[in-house]
Scaffold this motif. Structure first.
Motif, PDB file in Angstrom:
ATOM      1  N   VAL A   3       5.038  -7.270 -48.058  1.00  0.00           N
ATOM      2  CA  VAL A   3       5.227  -8.333 -46.723  1.00  0.00           C
ATOM      3  C   VAL A   3       6.328  -9.294 -47.443  1.00  0.00           C
ATOM      4  N   VAL A   4       6.996 -10.024 -46.664  1.00  0.00           N
ATOM      5  CA  VAL A   4       8.227 -11.020 -47.081  1.00  0.00           C
ATOM      6  C   VAL A   4       7.621 -12.269 -46.167  1.00  0.00           C
ATOM      7  N   VAL A   5       7.642 -13.191 -46.388  1.00  0.00           N
ATOM      8  CA  VAL A   5       7.455 -14.515 -45.694  1.00  0.00           C
ATOM      9  C   VAL A   5       8.615 -15.217 -45.865  1.00  0.00           C
ATOM     10  N   LEU A   6       9.392 -15.550 -44.872  1.00  0.00           N
ATOM     11  CA  LEU A   6      10.648 -16.437 -44.594  1.00  0.00           C
ATOM     12  C   LEU A   6      10.084 -17.755 -44.140  1.00  0.00           C
ATOM     13  N   ASN A   7       9.937 -18.513 -44.979  1.00  0.00           N
ATOM     14  CA  ASN A   7       9.380 -19.875 -44.928  1.00  0.00           C
ATOM     15  C   ASN A   7      10.429 -20.961 -44.577  1.00  0.00           C
ATOM     16  N   LYS A   8       9.994 -22.093 -44.003  1.00  0.00           N
ATOM     17  CA  LYS A   8      10.787 -23.203 -43.817  1.00  0.00           C
ATOM     18  C   LYS A   8      11.829 -22.866 -42.675  1.00  0.00           C
ATOM     19  N   ILE A   9      11.525 -22.049 -41.707  1.00  0.00           N
ATOM     20  CA  ILE A   9      12.509 -21.772 -40.591  1.00  0.00           C
ATOM     21  C   ILE A   9      12.646 -22.856 -39.776  1.00  0.00           C
ATOM     22  N   ASP A  10      11.809 -24.038 -39.955  1.00  0.00           N
ATOM     23  CA  ASP A  10      12.167 -25.319 -38.885  1.00  0.00           C
ATOM     24  C   ASP A  10      13.344 -25.988 -39.503  1.00  0.00           C
ATOM     25  N   LEU A  11      13.889 -25.707 -40.688  1.00  0.00           N
ATOM     26  CA  LEU A  11      15.087 -26.196 -41.235  1.00  0.00           C
ATOM     27  C   LEU A  11      16.344 -25.678 -40.985  1.00  0.00           C
ATOM     28  N   VAL A  12      16.249 -24.355 -40.209  1.00  0.00           N
ATOM     29  CA  VAL A  12      17.434 -23.612 -40.007  1.00  0.00           C
ATOM     30  C   VAL A  12      17.547 -23.267 -38.508  1.00  0.00           C
ATOM     31  N   PRO A  13      18.798 -23.433 -37.871  1.00  0.00           N
ATOM     32  CA  PRO A  13      19.007 -22.893 -36.540  1.00  0.00           C
ATOM     33  C   PRO A  13      18.400 -21.718 -36.217  1.00  0.00           C
ATOM     34  N   ASP A  14      18.003 -21.498 -35.063  1.00  0.00           N
ATOM     35  CA  ASP A  14      17.352 -20.207 -34.684  1.00  0.00           C
ATOM     36  C   ASP A  14      18.415 -19.043 -34.962  1.00  0.00           C
ATOM     37  N   ARG A  55       7.412  -5.744 -44.383  1.00  0.00           N
ATOM     38  CA  ARG A  55       7.218  -6.524 -42.924  1.00  0.00           C
ATOM     39  C   ARG A  55       7.444  -7.728 -43.270  1.00  0.00           C
ATOM     40  N   VAL A  56       8.599  -8.350 -42.415  1.00  0.00           N
ATOM     41  CA  VAL A  56       9.139  -9.750 -42.648  1.00  0.00           C
ATOM     42  C   VAL A  56       8.594 -10.687 -41.429  1.00  0.00           C
ATOM     43  N   LEU A  57       7.616 -11.731 -41.986  1.00  0.00           N
ATOM     44  CA  LEU A  57       7.234 -12.593 -41.198  1.00  0.00           C
ATOM     45  C   LEU A  57       7.805 -14.258 -41.373  1.00  0.00           C
ATOM     46  N   LYS A  58       7.862 -14.897 -40.243  1.00  0.00           N
ATOM     47  CA  LYS A  58       8.794 -15.941 -40.355  1.00  0.00           C
ATOM     48  C   LYS A  58       7.534 -17.133 -40.358  1.00  0.00           C
ATOM     49  N   CYS A  59       8.029 -18.200 -40.776  1.00  0.00           N
ATOM     50  CA  CYS A  59       6.863 -19.341 -40.648  1.00  0.00           C
ATOM     51  C   CYS A  59       7.655 -20.644 -40.997  1.00  0.00           C
ATOM     52  N   ALA A  60       6.845 -21.831 -40.698  1.00  0.00           N
ATOM     53  CA  ALA A  60       7.309 -23.337 -41.148  1.00  0.00           C
ATOM     54  C   ALA A  60       6.026 -23.865 -41.725  1.00  0.00           C
ATOM     55  N   PHE A  61       6.287 -24.400 -42.767  1.00  0.00           N
ATOM     56  CA  PHE A  61       5.464 -25.124 -43.494  1.00  0.00           C
ATOM     57  C   PHE A  61       4.238 -23.961 -44.098  1.00  0.00           C
ATOM     58  N   ASP A 102      -3.072  -3.933 -53.095  1.00  0.00           N
ATOM     59  CA  ASP A 102      -3.139  -3.657 -51.954  1.00  0.00           C
ATOM     60  C   ASP A 102      -1.734  -4.235 -51.382  1.00  0.00           C
ATOM     61  N   ARG A 103      -1.186  -5.399 -51.673  1.00  0.00           N
ATOM     62  CA  ARG A 103      -0.050  -5.946 -51.190  1.00  0.00           C
ATOM     63  C   ARG A 103       0.706  -6.746 -52.325  1.00  0.00           C
ATOM     64  N   VAL A 104       1.769  -6.639 -52.101  1.00  0.00           N
ATOM     65  CA  VAL A 104       2.726  -7.843 -52.804  1.00  0.00           C
ATOM     66  C   VAL A 104       3.504  -8.332 -51.833  1.00  0.00           C
ATOM     67  N   VAL A 105       3.253  -9.859 -51.784  1.00  0.00           N
ATOM     68  CA  VAL A 105       3.992 -10.652 -50.948  1.00  0.00           C
ATOM     69  C   VAL A 105       5.019 -11.517 -51.723  1.00  0.00           C
ATOM     70  N   ALA A 106       6.414 -11.708 -50.910  1.00  0.00           N
ATOM     71  CA  ALA A 106       7.297 -12.321 -51.517  1.00  0.00           C
ATOM     72  C   ALA A 106       7.509 -13.415 -50.538  1.00  0.00           C
ATOM     73  N   LEU A 107       7.740 -14.752 -51.205  1.00  0.00           N
ATOM     74  CA  LEU A 107       8.097 -15.785 -50.196  1.00  0.00           C
ATOM     75  C   LEU A 107       9.536 -16.144 -50.369  1.00  0.00           C
ATOM     76  N   VAL A 108      10.150 -16.364 -49.335  1.00  0.00           N
ATOM     77  CA  VAL A 108      11.574 -16.743 -49.511  1.00  0.00           C
ATOM     78  C   VAL A 108      11.827 -18.001 -48.616  1.00  0.00           C
ATOM     79  N   ASP A 109      12.513 -18.998 -49.097  1.00  0.00           N
ATOM     80  CA  ASP A 109      12.766 -20.332 -48.374  1.00  0.00           C
ATOM     81  C   ASP A 109      14.183 -20.050 -47.721  1.00  0.00           C
ATOM     82  N   ALA A 110      13.922 -20.107 -46.351  1.00  0.00           N
ATOM     83  CA  ALA A 110      14.787 -20.099 -45.234  1.00  0.00           C
ATOM     84  C   ALA A 110      16.142 -21.040 -45.655  1.00  0.00           C
ATOM     85  N   ASP A 111      15.765 -22.198 -45.896  1.00  0.00           N
ATOM     86  CA  ASP A 111      16.570 -23.286 -46.032  1.00  0.00           C
ATOM     87  C   ASP A 111      17.696 -22.987 -47.274  1.00  0.00           C
TER      88      ASP A 111
END
Length: 126
Positions: free
Chosen positions: A82-93, A111-117, A40-49
């Motif tokens: 779906v690409v999840v851009l995680n740890k956005i709390d560690l990077v300036p907006d 679809r690119v999603l952003k999140c923290a934790f 159904d989906r392939v989800v990739a996780l990317v560490d923003a920091d």
């Protein structure tokens, strides 16, 4: 459980060092489009920091010679729905916005999603 057909989804999590193309090909070959089970989906996780600290050229195979790590990372993004851009709390907006744009350039169909934790609603991933 499985014996009674009470599963809606099965989530296969691979290591961050796995090339998903083999798994995707295997699942599509084994089950095909008409089977009860399907990919159904392939989800990739990317560490923003981590991405923010690197030269973003590693995402572009024309600019950086292919290393094993870069090849796997590009493969993960090329397969991603779906690409999840995680740890956005560690990077300036403003930098987060640059990273989101770059990811959309690299994988325009995802679809690119952003999140923290890692806080992403399950409904966003399915």
């Amino acid at each position: 459980g499985v014996d009674e057909g009470l599963l809606d989804y099965i989530c296969l999590e691979t290591s961050g060092a796995a090339d998903p193309r083999k798994l995707v090909t295997l699942l599509e070959k084994r089950f095909g489009p008409t089977a009860r089970a399907r990919l159904d989906r392939v989800v990739a996780l990317v560490d923003a920091d981590e991405l923010s600290m690197r030269d973003e050229a590693w995402l572009d195979s024309a600019k950086v010679p292919p290393s094993w790590e870069a090849t796997v990372q590009r493969a993960q993004l090329s397969c991603a729905d779906v690409v999840v851009l995680n740890k956005i709390d560690l990077v300036p907006d403003d930098r987060v916005q640059e990273l989101l744009k770059r990811l959309k350039d690299v994988c325009p169909e995802a679809r690119v999603l952003k999140c923290a934790f890692g806080a992403v609603a399950l409904s966003e991933l399915l």
